[in-house]
Motif scaffolding. Structure first.
Motif, PDB file in Angstrom:
ATOM      1  N   SER A  78       0.825  -1.210   0.000  1.00 14.58           N
ATOM      2  CA  SER A  78       0.000   0.000   0.000  1.00 14.58           C
ATOM      3  C   SER A  78       0.860   1.260   0.000  1.00 14.58           C
ATOM      4  O   SER A  78       0.627   2.187  -0.789  1.00 14.58           O
ATOM      5  CB  SER A  78      -0.930   0.004   1.221  1.00 14.58           C
ATOM      6  OG  SER A  78      -1.819  -1.092   1.191  1.00 14.58           O
ATOM      7  N   ILE A  82       0.951   3.715  -3.276  1.00 15.44           N
ATOM      8  CA  ILE A  82       0.485   5.099  -3.193  1.00 15.44           C
ATOM      9  C   ILE A  82       1.615   6.069  -3.515  1.00 15.44           C
ATOM     10  O   ILE A  82       1.421   7.045  -4.262  1.00 15.44           O
ATOM     11  CB  ILE A  82      -0.088   5.380  -1.788  1.00 15.44           C
ATOM     12  CG1 ILE A  82      -1.380   4.583  -1.590  1.00 15.44           C
ATOM     13  CG2 ILE A  82      -0.347   6.873  -1.599  1.00 15.44           C
ATOM     14  CD1 ILE A  82      -1.927   4.640  -0.185  1.00 15.44           C
ATOM     15  N   LEU A  86       1.478   8.389  -6.794  1.00 18.68           N
ATOM     16  CA  LEU A  86       1.466   9.847  -6.643  1.00 18.68           C
ATOM     17  C   LEU A  86       2.610  10.489  -7.425  1.00 18.68           C
ATOM     18  O   LEU A  86       2.422  11.503  -8.114  1.00 18.68           O
ATOM     19  CB  LEU A  86       1.577  10.203  -5.158  1.00 18.68           C
ATOM     20  CG  LEU A  86       1.706  11.691  -4.815  1.00 18.68           C
ATOM     21  CD1 LEU A  86       0.464  12.447  -5.251  1.00 18.68           C
ATOM     22  CD2 LEU A  86       1.944  11.872  -3.315  1.00 18.68           C
ATOM     23  N   ASN A 140      -3.051  -0.298  -5.545  1.00 16.10           N
ATOM     24  CA  ASN A 140      -2.924   1.047  -5.000  1.00 16.10           C
ATOM     25  C   ASN A 140      -2.248   2.003  -5.984  1.00 16.10           C
ATOM     26  O   ASN A 140      -2.565   3.199  -6.010  1.00 16.10           O
ATOM     27  CB  ASN A 140      -2.143   1.013  -3.686  1.00 16.10           C
ATOM     28  CG  ASN A 140      -2.970   0.476  -2.554  1.00 16.10           C
ATOM     29  OD1 ASN A 140      -3.767   1.187  -1.956  1.00 16.10           O
ATOM     30  ND2 ASN A 140      -2.790  -0.806  -2.233  1.00 16.10           N
ATOM     31  N   TYR A 141      -1.332   1.475  -6.758  1.00  9.04           N
ATOM     32  CA  TYR A 141      -0.653   2.315  -7.751  1.00  9.04           C
ATOM     33  C   TYR A 141      -1.653   2.907  -8.746  1.00  9.04           C
ATOM     34  O   TYR A 141      -1.700   4.128  -8.963  1.00  9.04           O
ATOM     35  CB  TYR A 141       0.415   1.504  -8.478  1.00  9.04           C
ATOM     36  CG  TYR A 141       0.963   2.185  -9.709  1.00  9.04           C
ATOM     37  CD1 TYR A 141       1.943   3.169  -9.606  1.00  9.04           C
ATOM     38  CD2 TYR A 141       0.496   1.857 -10.979  1.00  9.04           C
ATOM     39  CE1 TYR A 141       2.440   3.815 -10.732  1.00  9.04           C
ATOM     40  CE2 TYR A 141       0.988   2.488 -12.106  1.00  9.04           C
ATOM     41  CZ  TYR A 141       1.958   3.466 -11.978  1.00  9.04           C
ATOM     42  OH  TYR A 141       2.432   4.102 -13.094  1.00  9.04           O
ATOM     43  N   THR A 144      -4.302   5.270  -7.066  1.00 10.36           N
ATOM     44  CA  THR A 144      -3.720   6.572  -6.734  1.00 10.36           C
ATOM     45  C   THR A 144      -3.439   7.378  -7.989  1.00 10.36           C
ATOM     46  O   THR A 144      -3.738   8.585  -8.055  1.00 10.36           O
ATOM     47  CB  THR A 144      -2.426   6.386  -5.925  1.00 10.36           C
ATOM     48  OG1 THR A 144      -2.718   5.650  -4.734  1.00 10.36           O
ATOM     49  CG2 THR A 144      -1.809   7.719  -5.562  1.00 10.36           C
ATOM     50  N   TYR A 145      -2.861   6.736  -8.992  1.00 15.79           N
ATOM     51  CA  TYR A 145      -2.544   7.423 -10.250  1.00 15.79           C
ATOM     52  C   TYR A 145      -3.801   8.043 -10.853  1.00 15.79           C
ATOM     53  O   TYR A 145      -3.812   9.218 -11.242  1.00 15.79           O
ATOM     54  CB  TYR A 145      -1.901   6.436 -11.217  1.00 15.79           C
ATOM     55  CG  TYR A 145      -1.440   7.043 -12.518  1.00 15.79           C
ATOM     56  CD1 TYR A 145      -0.155   7.554 -12.647  1.00 15.79           C
ATOM     57  CD2 TYR A 145      -2.286   7.101 -13.625  1.00 15.79           C
ATOM     58  CE1 TYR A 145       0.275   8.114 -13.846  1.00 15.79           C
ATOM     59  CE2 TYR A 145      -1.872   7.656 -14.818  1.00 15.79           C
ATOM     60  CZ  TYR A 145      -0.582   8.160 -14.929  1.00 15.79           C
ATOM     61  OH  TYR A 145      -0.162   8.721 -16.105  1.00 15.79           O
ATOM     62  N   ALA A 147      -6.708   8.683  -9.354  1.00 17.43           N
ATOM     63  CA  ALA A 147      -7.310   9.682  -8.473  1.00 17.43           C
ATOM     64  C   ALA A 147      -6.574  11.015  -8.562  1.00 17.43           C
ATOM     65  O   ALA A 147      -7.198  12.085  -8.608  1.00 17.43           O
ATOM     66  CB  ALA A 147      -7.310   9.176  -7.031  1.00 17.43           C
ATOM     67  N   VAL A 148      -5.244  10.960  -8.622  1.00 14.48           N
ATOM     68  CA  VAL A 148      -4.457  12.187  -8.683  1.00 14.48           C
ATOM     69  C   VAL A 148      -4.624  12.873 -10.040  1.00 14.48           C
ATOM     70  O   VAL A 148      -4.764  14.097 -10.117  1.00 14.48           O
ATOM     71  CB  VAL A 148      -2.969  11.889  -8.397  1.00 14.48           C
ATOM     72  CG1 VAL A 148      -2.097  13.112  -8.676  1.00 14.48           C
ATOM     73  CG2 VAL A 148      -2.796  11.426  -6.954  1.00 14.48           C
ATOM     74  N   LEU A 176      -3.447  15.542  -2.336  1.00 14.23           N
ATOM     75  CA  LEU A 176      -3.799  14.401  -1.485  1.00 14.23           C
ATOM     76  C   LEU A 176      -5.215  14.506  -0.919  1.00 14.23           C
ATOM     77  O   LEU A 176      -5.971  13.520  -0.978  1.00 14.23           O
ATOM     78  CB  LEU A 176      -2.768  14.234  -0.371  1.00 14.23           C
ATOM     79  CG  LEU A 176      -1.419  13.641  -0.817  1.00 14.23           C
ATOM     80  CD1 LEU A 176      -0.441  13.593   0.344  1.00 14.23           C
ATOM     81  CD2 LEU A 176      -1.618  12.236  -1.391  1.00 14.23           C
ATOM     82  N   SER A 180      -8.059  11.837  -2.055  1.00  6.82           N
ATOM     83  CA  SER A 180      -8.179  10.853  -0.974  1.00  6.82           C
ATOM     84  C   SER A 180      -9.326   9.859  -1.144  1.00  6.82           C
ATOM     85  O   SER A 180      -9.147   8.679  -0.797  1.00  6.82           O
ATOM     86  CB  SER A 180      -8.284  11.569   0.379  1.00  6.82           C
ATOM     87  OG  SER A 180      -9.390  12.445   0.407  1.00  6.82           O
ATOM     88  N   ILE A 183      -7.936   7.248  -3.497  1.00 10.27           N
ATOM     89  CA  ILE A 183      -6.816   6.533  -2.865  1.00 10.27           C
ATOM     90  C   ILE A 183      -7.331   5.550  -1.830  1.00 10.27           C
ATOM     91  O   ILE A 183      -6.889   4.387  -1.760  1.00 10.27           O
ATOM     92  CB  ILE A 183      -5.837   7.535  -2.239  1.00 10.27           C
ATOM     93  CG1 ILE A 183      -5.167   8.377  -3.327  1.00 10.27           C
ATOM     94  CG2 ILE A 183      -4.782   6.805  -1.418  1.00 10.27           C
ATOM     95  CD1 ILE A 183      -4.302   9.497  -2.789  1.00 10.27           C
TER      96      ILE A 183
END
Length: 256
Positions: A78, A82, A86, A140-141, A144-145, A147-148, A176, A180, A183
């Motif tokens: 995780s 993340i 990010l 998670n990668y 996060t990718y 979402a960002v 973040l 979030s 993520i």
């Protein structure tokens, strides 16, 4: 009584009916020989098997052993997932450098790394945690990718206007928080992904519930196999419920 109460009761009744129907179908499959003789456990013998596994001292130590490499693998995968997600989403050059590597490595299933896990870590908690972390990393990668990258660019413009234009300040104060929900969604998915990978890794000899399932199946104790399947379900349900509470606290700022 509110209108929601009858709906909740009906939903619970349908859930109970579905469970009863599943057990009845399970029992019928064994009684009418729909499967290979001797391989279908009797659902009515499972409670006694649960008691036997607890009294024998196998169930609780197996759960504890599985949790050791589960927690380490989940945590490592995780954090790295993340962090890399990010970084690649916010640094275009790193994203371009990493793109082909991600396409090559992502399709490789975590269990394909078991050979190297055994070679590097032997049959140990570290090896199982390594295999688990790979599966969790990619979940998670990508969460996060995505979402960002979906954060509204206007937020960054606003941050620069208020003196938060530096890389770390901008992403700590804007990116973040805005990303979030996505993520945390990836983290929650990783909680389940880790369990699926864990049991498969344990079938190769790492101590834990998977190893106990394999040993029970080897002697035809299929009711005991079901016991460990139910134990996995219970532990996952508890961990998912705990994460849901944490997620609710962290995202309490969102409008309902």
């Amino acid at each position: 009584m509110s209108a929601a109460a009858p709906r909740g009761m009906r939903r619970a009744a349908f859930g109970a009916a579905g469970l009863v129907a599943f057990v009845a179908l399970w029992k019928a499959a064994g009684s009418f020989g729909w499967t290979t003789p001797g391989t279908m456990p009797d659902p009515f013998l499972v409670p006694a098997a649960i008691r036997d596994e607890i009294v024998s001292g196998r169930l609780l130590p197996a759960i504890g052993s599985s949790l050791v490499h589960y927690v380490w693998g989940l945590g490592l995968g995780s954090v790295l997932g993340i962090a890399v997600g990010l970084a690649t989403a916010t640094l275009p050059r790193l994203d371009a450098t990493h793109a082909w590597l991600a396409r090559i490595l992502r399709p490789i299933p975590p269990l394909a790394w078991v050979v190297f896990a055994i070679a590097w870590f032997k049959v140990s908690h570290a090896g199982a945690a390594f295999v688990i972390s790979i599966g969790v990393f990619w979940v998670n990668y990508f969460a996060t990718y995505a979402a960002v990258r979906n954060v509204d660019p206007r937020y960054h413009e606003l941050a620069r206007a208020f003196g938060q234009g530096a890389y770390f300040k901008r992403h700590r104060s804007v990116t973040l928080p805005a990303a979030s929900p996505g993520i945390l969604s990836g983290l929650r998915t990783g909680v389940g992904q880790a369990w699926m990978t864990l049991i498969a890794a344990e079938l190769l000899g790492v101590p834990g519930m998977g190893q106990e399932m394999n040993a029970a199946a080897g002697v035809g104790a299929y009711e005991a196999v079901v016991v460990y399947m139910l134990a996995i379900s219970v532990v996952y349900t508890l961990s998912d419920a705990l994460f849901s509470l944490i997620e609710g606290r962290l995202l309490a700022w969102r409008p309902s």
